[in-house]
Design a protein around this motif. Structure first.
Motif, PDB file in Angstrom:
ATOM      1  N   ASP A 159       0.821  -1.212   0.000  1.00 42.64           N
ATOM      2  CA  ASP A 159       0.000   0.000   0.000  1.00 42.64           C
ATOM      3  C   ASP A 159       0.849   1.253   0.000  1.00 42.64           C
ATOM      4  O   ASP A 159       0.322   2.365  -0.133  1.00 42.64           O
ATOM      5  N   LYS A 160       2.161   1.108   0.224  1.00 45.26           N
ATOM      6  CA  LYS A 160       2.959   2.321   0.413  1.00 45.26           C
ATOM      7  C   LYS A 160       3.251   3.043  -0.892  1.00 45.26           C
ATOM      8  O   LYS A 160       3.250   2.454  -1.972  1.00 45.26           O
ATOM      9  N   LYS A 161       3.464   4.334  -0.737  1.00 45.47           N
ATOM     10  CA  LYS A 161       3.939   5.146  -1.857  1.00 45.47           C
ATOM     11  C   LYS A 161       5.461   5.144  -1.796  1.00 45.47           C
ATOM     12  O   LYS A 161       6.054   5.326  -0.726  1.00 45.47           O
ATOM     13  N   ILE A 162       6.085   4.942  -2.949  1.00 45.61           N
ATOM     14  CA  ILE A 162       7.545   4.886  -3.018  1.00 45.61           C
ATOM     15  C   ILE A 162       8.023   5.987  -3.964  1.00 45.61           C
ATOM     16  O   ILE A 162       7.529   6.109  -5.089  1.00 45.61           O
ATOM     17  N   PHE A 163       8.956   6.784  -3.474  1.00 46.98           N
ATOM     18  CA  PHE A 163       9.485   7.891  -4.284  1.00 46.98           C
ATOM     19  C   PHE A 163      11.008   7.829  -4.331  1.00 46.98           C
ATOM     20  O   PHE A 163      11.646   7.372  -3.378  1.00 46.98           O
ATOM     21  N   LEU A 164      11.565   8.312  -5.420  1.00 47.13           N
ATOM     22  CA  LEU A 164      12.998   8.620  -5.453  1.00 47.13           C
ATOM     23  C   LEU A 164      13.122  10.133  -5.489  1.00 47.13           C
ATOM     24  O   LEU A 164      12.482  10.792  -6.313  1.00 47.13           O
ATOM     25  N   GLU A 165      13.925  10.662  -4.581  1.00 47.20           N
ATOM     26  CA  GLU A 165      14.073  12.117  -4.462  1.00 47.20           C
ATOM     27  C   GLU A 165      15.506  12.503  -4.799  1.00 47.20           C
ATOM     28  O   GLU A 165      16.452  11.870  -4.319  1.00 47.20           O
ATOM     29  N   LEU A 173      14.812   8.241 -15.678  1.00 39.31           N
ATOM     30  CA  LEU A 173      14.814   7.177 -14.666  1.00 39.31           C
ATOM     31  C   LEU A 173      14.075   5.952 -15.201  1.00 39.31           C
ATOM     32  O   LEU A 173      12.983   6.077 -15.779  1.00 39.31           O
ATOM     33  N   TRP A 174      14.715   4.795 -14.997  1.00 34.43           N
ATOM     34  CA  TRP A 174      14.062   3.506 -15.264  1.00 34.43           C
ATOM     35  C   TRP A 174      14.066   2.690 -13.976  1.00 34.43           C
ATOM     36  O   TRP A 174      15.060   2.680 -13.239  1.00 34.43           O
ATOM     37  N   VAL A 175      12.957   2.031 -13.685  1.00 28.92           N
ATOM     38  CA  VAL A 175      12.911   1.120 -12.543  1.00 28.92           C
ATOM     39  C   VAL A 175      12.518  -0.255 -13.075  1.00 28.92           C
ATOM     40  O   VAL A 175      11.519  -0.384 -13.808  1.00 28.92           O
ATOM     41  N   ASN A 176      13.309  -1.236 -12.756  1.00 27.46           N
ATOM     42  CA  ASN A 176      13.110  -2.611 -13.242  1.00 27.46           C
ATOM     43  C   ASN A 176      12.922  -2.615 -14.763  1.00 27.46           C
ATOM     44  O   ASN A 176      12.071  -3.322 -15.300  1.00 27.46           O
ATOM     45  N   GLY A 177      13.716  -1.803 -15.437  1.00 31.60           N
ATOM     46  CA  GLY A 177      13.709  -1.796 -16.895  1.00 31.60           C
ATOM     47  C   GLY A 177      12.654  -0.922 -17.525  1.00 31.60           C
ATOM     48  O   GLY A 177      12.661  -0.710 -18.738  1.00 31.60           O
ATOM     49  N   LYS A 178      11.730  -0.389 -16.715  1.00 34.43           N
ATOM     50  CA  LYS A 178      10.663   0.450 -17.297  1.00 34.43           C
ATOM     51  C   LYS A 178      10.958   1.924 -17.079  1.00 34.43           C
ATOM     52  O   LYS A 178      11.375   2.335 -15.991  1.00 34.43           O
ATOM     53  N   HIS A 179      10.687   2.711 -18.122  1.00 23.68           N
ATOM     54  CA  HIS A 179      10.947   4.146 -18.032  1.00 23.68           C
ATOM     55  C   HIS A 179       9.910   4.799 -17.121  1.00 23.68           C
ATOM     56  O   HIS A 179       8.707   4.679 -17.334  1.00 23.68           O
ATOM     57  N   VAL A 180      10.375   5.504 -16.102  1.00 22.87           N
ATOM     58  CA  VAL A 180       9.469   6.149 -15.139  1.00 22.87           C
ATOM     59  C   VAL A 180       9.204   7.600 -15.522  1.00 22.87           C
ATOM     60  O   VAL A 180       8.080   8.087 -15.439  1.00 22.87           O
ATOM     61  N   ILE A 230       7.607   6.110  -7.898  1.00 25.17           N
ATOM     62  CA  ILE A 230       7.912   4.816  -8.531  1.00 25.17           C
ATOM     63  C   ILE A 230       7.055   3.684  -7.956  1.00 25.17           C
ATOM     64  O   ILE A 230       7.344   2.507  -8.176  1.00 25.17           O
ATOM     65  N   SER A 231       5.978   4.068  -7.256  1.00 23.18           N
ATOM     66  CA  SER A 231       5.147   3.046  -6.582  1.00 23.18           C
ATOM     67  C   SER A 231       4.673   1.959  -7.548  1.00 23.18           C
ATOM     68  O   SER A 231       4.605   0.787  -7.194  1.00 23.18           O
ATOM     69  N   LYS A 232       4.336   2.375  -8.765  1.00 18.57           N
ATOM     70  CA  LYS A 232       3.764   1.409  -9.710  1.00 18.57           C
ATOM     71  C   LYS A 232       4.831   0.568 -10.409  1.00 18.57           C
ATOM     72  O   LYS A 232       4.514  -0.324 -11.179  1.00 18.57           O
ATOM     73  N   TYR A 233       6.094   0.894 -10.165  1.00 20.28           N
ATOM     74  CA  TYR A 233       7.166   0.227 -10.894  1.00 20.28           C
ATOM     75  C   TYR A 233       7.944  -0.759 -10.034  1.00 20.28           C
ATOM     76  O   TYR A 233       8.754  -1.509 -10.537  1.00 20.28           O
ATOM     77  N   VAL A 234       7.708  -0.711  -8.713  1.00 17.46           N
ATOM     78  CA  VAL A 234       8.552  -1.508  -7.819  1.00 17.46           C
ATOM     79  C   VAL A 234       7.904  -2.844  -7.471  1.00 17.46           C
ATOM     80  O   VAL A 234       6.685  -3.013  -7.566  1.00 17.46           O
ATOM     81  N   ARG A 235       8.749  -3.776  -7.062  1.00 19.04           N
ATOM     82  CA  ARG A 235       8.300  -5.020  -6.428  1.00 19.04           C
ATOM     83  C   ARG A 235       8.501  -4.820  -4.933  1.00 19.04           C
ATOM     84  O   ARG A 235       9.616  -4.565  -4.476  1.00 19.04           O
ATOM     85  N   PHE A 236       7.412  -4.941  -4.189  1.00 20.78           N
ATOM     86  CA  PHE A 236       7.496  -4.657  -2.745  1.00 20.78           C
ATOM     87  C   PHE A 236       8.226  -5.786  -2.031  1.00 20.78           C
ATOM     88  O   PHE A 236       8.144  -6.947  -2.427  1.00 20.78           O
ATOM     89  N   GLY A 237       8.978  -5.413  -1.035  1.00 17.87           N
ATOM     90  CA  GLY A 237       9.714  -6.398  -0.242  1.00 17.87           C
ATOM     91  C   GLY A 237      10.879  -7.001  -0.988  1.00 17.87           C
ATOM     92  O   GLY A 237      11.379  -8.061  -0.610  1.00 17.87           O
ATOM     93  N   ALA A 238      11.323  -6.333  -2.067  1.00 20.62           N
ATOM     94  CA  ALA A 238      12.402  -6.909  -2.883  1.00 20.62           C
ATOM     95  C   ALA A 238      13.365  -5.820  -3.318  1.00 20.62           C
ATOM     96  O   ALA A 238      13.092  -4.633  -3.181  1.00 20.62           O
ATOM     97  N   GLU A 239      14.490  -6.263  -3.866  1.00 18.39           N
ATOM     98  CA  GLU A 239      15.442  -5.338  -4.487  1.00 18.39           C
ATOM     99  C   GLU A 239      14.892  -4.938  -5.852  1.00 18.39           C
ATOM    100  O   GLU A 239      14.365  -5.779  -6.596  1.00 18.39           O
ATOM    101  N   ASN A 240      15.007  -3.668  -6.170  1.00 20.38           N
ATOM    102  CA  ASN A 240      14.524  -3.175  -7.452  1.00 20.38           C
ATOM    103  C   ASN A 240      15.666  -2.494  -8.191  1.00 20.38           C
ATOM    104  O   ASN A 240      16.423  -1.718  -7.596  1.00 20.38           O
TER     105      ASN A 240
END
Lengths: 541, 984
Positions: free
Chosen positions: B122-128, B138-145, B160-170
């Protein structure tokens, strides 16, 4: 040029004498929108008393009632206050209700918003439309309010409106329960309007912290003749679909020429307000507002949907810069100015508070002729016509919310705060206003009032208006220290500016103020006032 | 023992000064690393982790597709942020660009690393990002953000909330593109400084609840905005307006409470504002709160840069959801057209320097410690203003200015020319983001609205004023063209290198100009000239034509490595209070006049222990207006050896300095500049050192051209080692060879050794400390949020005010008052024996801040004393403050509505105790007897009433009492009211 002068003359004449006669057509370039503002002052049926009378039925027969016009007082008043022997809590005088009834014609266009707007009434107002209760206003008698009657009216028909205007003493509505050293008069004593708008419309300024049109001038440079103008406009969408709107703000000079255009677009979602924020400036030939040359621009705000103008309002804009420094005291547009003026109650013989706009204007005109440059609206918020007159004639204003020495209950305090906020929201665009009073003769400053006013309007000064017997003799949390100076202000530290918001009169007093830059000025006690203070026999009250 | 020379003395003095003052005051700077949140600190769902380390880096290849999740970057170099695409020699790596900088650092950098995110989907994830040069993809897990293409000097973030895998390395890939653009100011140029490159500012991972405070730079209304609408330096109070924008990114409406707490330096909450509102799904809501500090506000100033903290907490159903914390300094500044610049009512002359963010070798990629060090050095020289020429600078720099007390003139990036519409849009955006990002910093007083254009730039001014109407804007004109005036902006600022077209109608601030005593004198004596911000503090890199191809740094009263020129020591003598003597020329044959900077009245000189006379400061009219002109002393007959200068005031030696005639280069003295800072492990931090060539006595030799080679033992590196930038060995310019040491991953001892052929080597040992990547833990300080109740005692009819609870009662009986505070307690007042007399007084007018409190009260007579007792106090510590004041006669006149009632008062004729013995009986038994002396009078406008303050403890069961008794006999004890609060 001749034509311009004529227009100018006409504008001044119309504005200053408050004539409401309007040509059939709008003048050149003026947007025609669904907004209609109709004065509803004339032709009310009136009944005094019978608070429990339930006279609001659509079929109630008021034909025997007297017909009156607003501004109206429940009773006319002799100079002897009709012989009434109240003390300064005014337990009986004008402590009654008035019923007012009339029909209003509402536009036939079914899709419009319809409002009743009141500039002020003493002091609790209930409204019924076509027999149905619309609402109650119970904040106080000195600030404006409106009712949304859209769902109560039948478009294209005459609709019955009943008002119960109740001036009985309350614990929770300042300046009640008193004491106060002036009369709180009664009745539907300020103008009433029918306002019709599109479902996309600019909100009333007193609705919220951000509502209506807010004009500030964050930089004014009298030397280089430039000014920065920030305008915030709140548009409400009462349709059921999102609407792309654009707000066109035009600053118009006295000749009618547009000197600045600002245009922004945004989607306004249904049942929501959108704040349009615009900032621009006048970079050439700026004409400042001052006491000697009270030049006013107009800010015309027009809302467009798909290229069609749907709402339009105008506000005055006077551009001036106020500063304080230790050499000169108060500076208006870089030039020193000593505040010399009076306190002004809105009382008038016989009619009490029910003063028509022309007499508000005349008061300021008279003070202007006497050479005054400032008034304090002792001890409450006054009529729009008075503030308009100050804008037009070049009179500085110290305006305040109604309170006097004592405090009431929590509910009372909430109403005082709300009255202060409405005062600011209603009058914040007026260049004449320079100081908001943050309390009247209390035992020190009233932080809650100061905070509310500052939140509403961070650009003007607040004044702590201390009593001279008790409390802290300093500005405290307010921006300016103001005190009564009837026989000197012995406890003034002289570490900050002093504004005598009340005090003595005459050349000797004024000379003391003019000689000292820390003494910003003197507002003489009472231009006119009726009161229940221990009156000596034979002297008029 | 060798005598320390000038720079060593300076460094030592700074060490002492700083160790005593700053490190203790700012534990965060000392790197104190805590592992759990301190007392009272909210634990919310927000996480902020610095991710500066472990980036894999590849230079070039803009058209490559290095962003795939499974791309093998194992062969890439590992780097730390702040990072520059390439290290830079003083010769700008031999590039011959002009001011358009067509080729230098015009490349892209690829950065790759993995980022672990929490397992709550449920969390929001940002890169600042605090800033990157200049277009960032910026690309996260190969996808352009997304892409940020506003400019290289302002912060941004990606959701990047929609691009990450939660509980994992991205996998995160960045392409940071510094190629020349038409639309990103200051590109396309020209500009007279280098636009460096790379991911050069800090990067963070931010996680929040879906209901969260927005980033300050997102919109006109976003994040937290703090303004102080009234600040009163006379009565010491302030009105504080806090706006907080909370976004609800949940699917449903949520009820949100925002609690803003203003916390003083000791951790006590001095103001708490609470507001609740529902927020519809997908909406932003602005909470608008106002309040104030009404007593003894501590103002922020250049001499006392006191900072409060504003802790903004988002609650939902009592649960702590989100928070941010912002520093707040309360100050009032005014530009008085006749007298100059006032800070908190006091006139100050603005004296300081322009500062580019360039540093030798690393370009713009400065770690935060070096931003801080720059401002610490400013402060040490006595400067009180900095201009962030010619762009918004690092958050760390502005924070340093807040903490150290330096005023700031900050400006968005542009220079003389104006570009196309897209360029102008980006310039306006950069200006807005600059303001939004830094508007809460008390140090900032002026926003620049244009740089050296042909007149002012209305669009920049309007944008800035719309964002922040509370600060001054400056039109920064060119001196060659355009209207020479403030124009639309608030201040007229101009370059003052020579004659300026200024008609004295309005004040002139020199935002650029010369430096030194004669220049400063012209400003100090002229109230229409509020200040001079000299050009420049440090030499900066530029393609401006110059004569020395080996050193393309320009200007600067210090080198690009921050080694100060001697002229700066004059500022110390003029601006600082501490007695100072600085001999600024070497004591040697042919030296010319002896120049000494001192704030003493006179200087006595001793050559080889023999007095050669006492001298006064220069009376040259060029220096009129200065407090401390230089001492210019002709050297009649030079004699090699020791020179002692004693600074005297009123005949007393206040400061002195000894120097020696330099001999032959013999050794290296390596000074690592550790003062006022710590050196953090991890790889981002850099420590600067200076290898000084000295003779056998330790006297600095300036006329050498030795090359100094540096080596390191321990986990750290010499910056530029192995790169072709002439960093190692480094040329000793004026006898000083600089070195930059970058920390390694692990904390520990690091030895730096400096060698040069024919010289005895020098070495210094420093220590790195662990870095804290968790930014919340790194910065959290305790919050003591103490409940408080204020009670005003007196008979019915007493004067009462807001916030005070009235306690009215009848004479001659015990009285109790039920208070809601502390979960519900009962206060009572009675005589200890039960046989005494209690009188309640009301309606006395007193002049004074809280006159309504101490105007009335209770008067108690008893052999054993008057007792104030509390029942039901929960277990814990408390503080109580009681008021003891007597009013002999009411302050009144004919205007007073209470006058008639006051005539009947006679309690004021009863005898009362001048001195009161007070003791506490609490969980710890009977406390020691202390004394309070009753004050009296009906006017205490300029003094305080008697109060008594003590702490006590409740065990949660027994009642707690305060026993008050006449210290001498049995007269009545006055008690007007009390303030009771929890205590940590």
């Amino acid at each position: 040029m001749k034509l311009n002068l004529m227009v100018l003359f006409l504008f001044l004449f119309v504005a200053s004498s408050q004539l409401t006669a309007q040509d059939a057509g709008l003048p050149e370039g003026y947007p025609e929108t669904p907004r209609k503002i109709t004065c509803m002052n004339a032709g009310w049926r009136f009944h005094l008393g019978d608070a429990e009378g339930a006279f609001y039925g659509i079929d109630f027969d008021d034909s025997q009632w007297v017909t009156i016009n607003v501004p109206h007082t429940l009773k006319l008043t002799s100079l002897a206050l009709d012989g009434c022997q109240d003390d300064s809590t005014q337990p009986t005088f004008h402590r009654n209700v008035g019923w007012y009834r009339r029909f209003i014609d509402v536009d036939g266009s079914a899709n419009k918003k319809v409002f009743l707007e009141f500039e002020g009434a003493h002091q609790v107002t209930d409204a019924w439309v076509n027999g149905k209760h619309v609402g109650q206003h119970a904040i106080g008698g000195y600030t404006p309010f409106h009712f949304d009657i859209t769902t109560y009216v039948t478009p294209g028909k005459a609709n019955q409106v009943t008002l119960l205007v109740d001036n009985r003493r309350r614990d929770d509505i300042p300046p009640d329960p008193g004491p106060f050293d002036y009369i709180k008069f009664s009745g539907l004593y300020r103008d009433v309007y029918l306002v019709e708008t599109d479902r996309i419309h600019i909100t009333f300024p007193w609705e919220e912290r951000f509502a209506g049109v807010l004009i500030t001038t964050p930089s004014v440079d009298p030397l280089n003749g430039t000014a920065t103008i920030d305008i915030k406009t709140v548009v409400r969408n009462e349709q059921d679909k999102p609407q792309k709107c654009s707000v066109l703000t035009r600053i118009i000079d006295k000749d009618g020429c547009v000197v600045l255009r600002m245009n922004n677009s945004a989607i306004v979602v249904p049942a929501s307000d959108k704040l349009f924020s615009q900032c621009g400036g006048i970079e050439e030939n700026l004409h400042l507002w001052s006491c000697d040359d009270p030049y006013l621009y107009r800010v015309n705000t027009t809302v467009f949907c798909e290229g069609i103008p749907v709402d339009c309002l105008e506000n005055p804009l006077g551009i001036r810069k106020l500063e304080l420094n230790r050499h000169d005291g108060l500076l208006l547009n870089g030039k020193p100015i000593e505040i010399i003026g009076v306190n002004r109650h809105q009382h008038y013989p016989y009619i009490g508070d029910a003063v028509p706009n022309s007499l508000h204007f005349k008061d300021i005109l008279q003070l202007k002729e006497l050479g005054m440059n400032t008034i304090r609206t002792a001890h409450y918020t006054q009529d729009n016509a008075l503030i308009n007159a100050c804008d037009q004639l070049g009179m500085l204003v110290y305006e305040e919310a109604p309170s006097w020495i004592n405090f009431g209950s929590e509910k009372w305090f909430a109403n005082l705060e709300e009255a202060a906020r409405r005062m600011v929201r209603n009058h914040r665009n007026h260049p004449s206003i320079v100081v908001w009073g943050g309390g009247i003769n209390h035992r020190g400053t009233v932080p809650r009032l100061h905070y509310a006013i500052k939140e509403e309007d961070p650009v003007r000064w607040t004044a702590s208006n201390n009593s001279e017997w008790a409390g802290f003799q300093g500005s405290g949390i307010c921006d300016l220290y103001s005190n009564m100076d009837y026989a000197g202000v012995p406890d003034w530290t002289e570490k900050e500016y002093l504004l005598a918001m009340e005090g003595g009169r005459g050349p000797r007093v004024i000379s003391k103020y003019k000689a000292d830059p820390l003494r910003l000025g003197m507002l003489l006690d009472r231009a006119r006032l009726l009161q229940f203070q221990a009156a000596q026999a034979g002297i008029s009250r | 023992m060798t005598k320390p020379n000038q720079i060593q003395r300076w460094l030592i003095a700074m060490t002492l000064f700083i160790l005593c003052e700053w490190v203790i005051v700012y534990p965060a700077l000392a790197g104190a690393s805590q592992t759990k949140l301190p007392q009272g600190y909210p634990q919310t769902r927000r996480i902020k982790i610095k991710i500066n380390q472990s980036w894999k880096f590849h230079l070039g290849g803009p058209d490559e597709a290095f962003y795939h999740a499974d791309f093998d970057d194992s062969g890439w170099e590992e780097v730390c942020v702040p990072h520059t695409l390439e290290l830079t020699s003083l010769a700008l790596n031999g590039y011959k660009d002009d001011k358009y900088q067509m080729t230098f650092h015009r490349d892209v950098g690829w950065y790759r690393r993995t980022v672990r995110v929490s397992d709550n989907p449920d969390k929001k994830i940002f890169l600042e990002f605090e800033g990157a040069h200049q277009v960032t993809d910026l690309w996260v897990n190969g996808k352009h953000v997304g892409q940020h293409a506003v400019g290289g000097y302002t912060p941004f973030h990606f959701d990047i909330s929609k691009y990450v895998r939660f509980g994992a390395e991205n996998q995160v890939t960045l392409m940071v593109d510094n190629r020349r653009r038409d639309d990103c100011p200051p590109d396309p140029g020209p500009f007279d400084y280098i636009k460096f490159s790379g991911l050069y500012r800090d990067v963070y991972l931010v996680e929040t609840d879906p209901m969260h405070i927005t980033f300050n730079w997102e919109a006109l209304k976003a994040g937290v905005t703090i303004t102080t609408l009234s600040v009163d330096p006379v009565n010491l109070n302030a009105t504080i307006n806090i706006k907080t924008v909370v976004r609800n990114e949940s699917d449903t409406a949520r009820n949100c409470t925002v609690v803003n707490r203003i916390i003083d330096k000791e951790g006590f909450v001095v103001l708490k504002l609470i507001q609740t509102s529902p927020i519809a799904a997908g909406d932003d809501y602005e909470f608008n709160q106002i309040g104030g500090i009404e007593e003894n506000v501590r103002l922020w100033s250049i001499h006392d840069p006191y900072l409060y903290r504003v802790n903004t907490l988002v609650l939902e159903k009592g649960q702590e959801i989100d928070f941010v914390e912002t520093k707040m300094g309360i100050r009032k500044f005014e530009l008085d057209a006749e007298e100059g610049f006032r800070l908190n009512g006091k006139l100050i002359e603005l004296i300081g320097y322009n500062r580019h963010q360039h540093y030798g070798y690393i370009g713009d990629a400065l770690p935060n410690s070096l931003h801080y060090k720059d401002m610490l050095q400013f402060k040490e020289f006595g400067f009180n203003v900095v201009r962030t020429a010619h762009y918004p600078q690092d958050d760390a720099l502005i924070e340093a200015c807040d903490e150290l007390g330096i005023l700031v003139y900050e400006e968005p990036p542009t220079w003389i020319s104006i570009g196309n519409d897209a360029w102008f849009d980006n310039y306006e955006k950069a200006a807005r983001v600059m303001v939004r990002n830094h508007r809460n910093h008390p140090s900032i007083v002026i926003w620049g609205a244009g740089i050296n254009h042909r007149g002012y730039v209305p669009r920049a001014h309007y944008a800035i004023k719309q964002e922040d109407p509370t600060r001054l804007t400056a039109s920064q004109n060119s001196r060659w063209t355009g209207w020479q005036t403030s124009g639309l902006t608030d201040i007229f600022a101009n370059m003052n290198y020579g004659p300026v077209d200024w008609n004295r109608d309005e004040p002139l601030l020199a935002m650029e100009g010369g430096s030194g005593p004669a220049t400063v004198a012209t400003y100090k004596k002229d109230p229409m000239m509020p200040g001079i911000i000299s050009w420049t503090a440090h030499a900066y890199y530029t393609f401006h034509p110059n004569r020395n191809p080996n050193d393309r740094t320009r200007g600067g009263s210090m080198s690009v490595f921050r080694y100060p020129g001697s002229r700066l020591f004059w500022y110390q003598s003029e601006m600082k209070e501490d007695p100072i003597v600085k001999i600024v020329r070497e004591w040697k044959q042919g030296m010319g006049d002896l120049i000494i900077y001192s704030n003493c009245e006179e200087i006595e000189l001793f050559v080889n222990k023999k007095s050669i006379g006492t001298f006064k400061p220069s009376t040259d009219p060029r220096y009129s207006g200065l407090d401390h002109p230089p001492f210019v002393i002709p050297v009649q007959a030079f004699e090699a050896g020791e020179l002692l200068a004693q600074g005297k005031t009123n005949g007393k030696v206040m400061a002195s300095q000894t120097v020696h005639t330099p001999g032959i280069a013999a050794a290296i003295k390596l000074v690592m500049d550790t003062t006022g800072r710590c050196f953090k492990a991890g790889g981002s931090d850099i420590l600067v050192g200076y290898a000084m060539i000295v003779d056998k006595n330790g006297t600095h030799i300036t006329d050498t051209s030795h090359r100094v080679h540096f080596t390191v033992k321990g986990d750290a590196f010499v910056v530029g080692d192995g790169a072709d930038i002439d960093a190692n060995p480094a040329l000793a310019k004026n006898g000083v060879a600089p070195v930059l040491i970058r920390s390694g991953k692990t904390a520990g001892k690091v030895t730096i050794i400096a060698n040069s052929e024919g010289l005895k080597s020098g070495s210094t040992v420093v220590e790195t400390i662990p870095d804290q990547a968790d930014m919340i833990l790194a910065n959290a300080l305790p919050i003591y949020d103490m409940e408080k109740v204020k009670v005003d005692m007196g008979a019915t009819g007493q004067l009462i005010q807001f916030d005070w609870i009235p306690w009215n009662s009848e004479d001659n009986q015990p009285s109790t008052l039920n208070l809601d505070a502390f979960g519900g307690i009962e206060a009572s007042v009675k005589t200890v024996t039960g046989r005494g007399v209690i009188r309640w007084l009301g309606e006395m007018n007193v002049i004074g801040k809280f006159g309504f409190v101490y105007g009335e009260g209770v008067l108690g007579f008893d052999d054993e004393g008057l007792a104030l007792e509390f029942k039901g106090l929960p277990s814990g510590k408390y503080q109580i403050k009681t008021y003891h004041h007597f009013v002999p006669v009411s302050k009144t006149d004919s205007m007073d509505p209470n006058r008639e009632k006051l005539k009947t008062q006679n309690i004021n004729k009863l005898p009362y105790a001048k001195s009161i013995h007070i003791k506490v009986i609490d969980a710890n038994g009977e406390g020691a007897v202390k004394t309070a002396n009753t004050t009296q009078g009906n006017n205490i406008q300029n003094r305080n009433p008697a109060t008594f303050t003590t702490q006590f403890e409740s065990d949660g069961k027994k009642s707690v009492s305060l026993i008050m008794k006449d210290a001498r006999e049995n007269k009545g004890v006055w008690l007007n009211g009390f303030e009771l609060s929890e205590w940590p």
